[in-house]
Design an enzyme around this catalytic site. Structure first.
Site, PDB file in Angstrom:
ATOM      1  N   HIS A 166       0.831  -1.207   0.000  1.00 19.23           N
ATOM      2  CA  HIS A 166       0.000   0.000   0.000  1.00 19.23           C
ATOM      3  C   HIS A 166       0.864   1.254   0.000  1.00 19.23           C
ATOM      4  O   HIS A 166       2.041   1.202   0.336  1.00 19.23           O
ATOM      5  CB  HIS A 166      -0.924   0.017   1.225  1.00 19.23           C
ATOM      6  CG  HIS A 166      -0.203   0.167   2.535  1.00 19.23           C
ATOM      7  ND1 HIS A 166       0.489  -0.866   3.138  1.00 19.23           N
ATOM      8  CD2 HIS A 166      -0.036   1.244   3.345  1.00 19.23           C
ATOM      9  CE1 HIS A 166       1.032  -0.438   4.264  1.00 19.23           C
ATOM     10  NE2 HIS A 166       0.731   0.848   4.412  1.00 19.23           N
ATOM     11  N   GLN A 168       0.518   5.733   0.857  1.00 17.33           N
ATOM     12  CA  GLN A 168      -0.282   6.673   1.653  1.00 17.33           C
ATOM     13  C   GLN A 168      -0.268   8.053   1.037  1.00 17.33           C
ATOM     14  O   GLN A 168       0.701   8.445   0.376  1.00 17.33           O
ATOM     15  CB  GLN A 168       0.271   6.749   3.075  1.00 17.33           C
ATOM     16  CG  GLN A 168       0.290   5.396   3.770  1.00 17.33           C
ATOM     17  CD  GLN A 168       0.783   5.499   5.203  1.00 17.33           C
ATOM     18  OE1 GLN A 168       0.233   6.229   6.016  1.00 17.33           O
ATOM     19  NE2 GLN A 168       1.829   4.754   5.511  1.00 17.33           N
TER      20      GLN A 168
END
Ligand SMILES: [Zn+2]
Ligand SMILES: [Zn+2]
Ligand SMILES: [Zn+2]
Length: 333
Positions: A166, A168
């Site tokens: 992931h 951010q």
């Protein structure tokens, strides 16, 4: 002899230490391993474990927050800043403060727990970068925000708490210091030379070749002249552009290809190192301009920042950028 080198953008000095010269095998390499996690909140089928999605790509359709997605963007469950409220700035004598307004989102890059940007297809990486671009376009409509930073922590040592791949996004009510330094330096160069310092660096380094790692028609990956960290790498668009969120599709596709390639080479020679990745772009309030040039920085975590660095802001880098880029150039294929 060690060498002191000055970064042409920020004016920051680094020490490239030849006494402590390190090749890839000399680092105590910590490989990132993705271990299975049945309670991973980012896995396909675990949509209820995250806040409701802000954006998702579902090639095969389906309702929001249901399985079968290719990519999801969700608010961070533990945001460092919150969207709700009005920005309120106060001074107490010398001290300045404001309430914690901002946005903190997570881009879940793949539904698969065992993938990473280095193993995903170019198309899937492009989708991630395009989603970042879309989120910046959307968040910048909010006038409270001055800067939006996109970053990624890969591996525990790089600060990642969830193994599932992931990135951010944090929207900030101020322009952060590291960016301010680059922007100010670039503006000072522009005032004297009437040229973008990043374009000048690209031109000089393309001609020189010693710090080049790889290139496509639109993008170039190179080691900066005065890197703070061993194997620090920058990817820049060859065509001048100040804001990442204005990059055309073709450049995003090109960036995806080059980034995937770079990460695969790093995986090979540095044994899947932890790394941080970030996108630097001109502050939101600045109009598209001639002096700042957006770019990606990839920093493998091979060394620890110690007392001397904290005390002085001087970084000691045990691998010269010429050597690092040669290793990465040779790691091809
Ligand atoms: Zn997962
Ligand atoms: Zn430029
Ligand atoms: Zn930068």
């Amino acid at each position: 002899m060690s060498e002191l080198r000055k970064d042409p953008i920020t004016g920051r000095w680094v020490i490239v230490s030849t006494e402590r010269r390190k090749r890839p095998n000399d680092f105590r390499l910590e490989s990132v391993e993705i271990t299975p996690d049945p309670s991973c909140p980012f896995c396909d089928g675990h949509e209820s474990m995250t806040p409701p999605e802000i954006l998702a790509i579902r090639r095969h359709g389906g309702p929001p927050n249901s399985p079968g997605w290719d990519l999801r963007v969700v608010p961070n469950q533990f945001p460092v800043l919150r969207v709700e409220g009005t920005l309120d700035r106060q001074a107490e004598g010398l001290f300045d403060k404001m309430n914690g307004i901002g946005a903190h989102e997570v881009i879940i890059e793949t539904p698969r727990h065992d993938e990473s940007l280095a193993t995903m297809s170019d198309g899937a990486v492009e989708q991630v970068l395009w989603a970042c671009r879309e989120r910046v376009q959307d968040l910048k409509q909010d006038r409270r925000f001055r800067y939006i930073i996109i970053f990624k922590n890969h591996g525990d040592a790089a600060g990642s708490s969830v193994r599932h791949s992931h990135s951010q996004i944090i929207a900030l009510p101020i322009v952060p210091r590291e960016v301010r330094d680059e922007v100010d330096g670039a503006r000072a160069h522009y005032e004297v030379k009437e040229r973008c310092v990043f374009c000048d660096v690209i031109r000089q380094d393309m001609a020189d070749g010693r710090r080049l790692i790889a290139e496509t028609a639109d993008m170039v990956a190179m080691a900066p002249y005065a890197p703070r960290f061993p194997f620090e790498t920058w990817i820049l668009p060859r065509r001048h552009q100040s804001h990442f969120e204005d990059a055309p599709r073709q450049e995003i596709a090109s960036l995806a290809r080059l980034l995937g390639e770079l990460l695969r080479r790093m995986t090979r020679v540095l044994r899947n190192p932890p790394y941080n990745l970030l996108i630097h772009s001109a502050p939101l309030a600045e109009p598209a301009g001639d002096y700042y040039h957006w770019h990606v920085e990839v920093i493998p975590k091979l060394t620890k920042v110690a007392g001397f660095e904290w005390a002085t802001g001087f970084y000691v880098n045990p691998t010269s950028p010429e050597e690092a880029s040669q290793v990465l150039r040779d790691a091809r294929g």
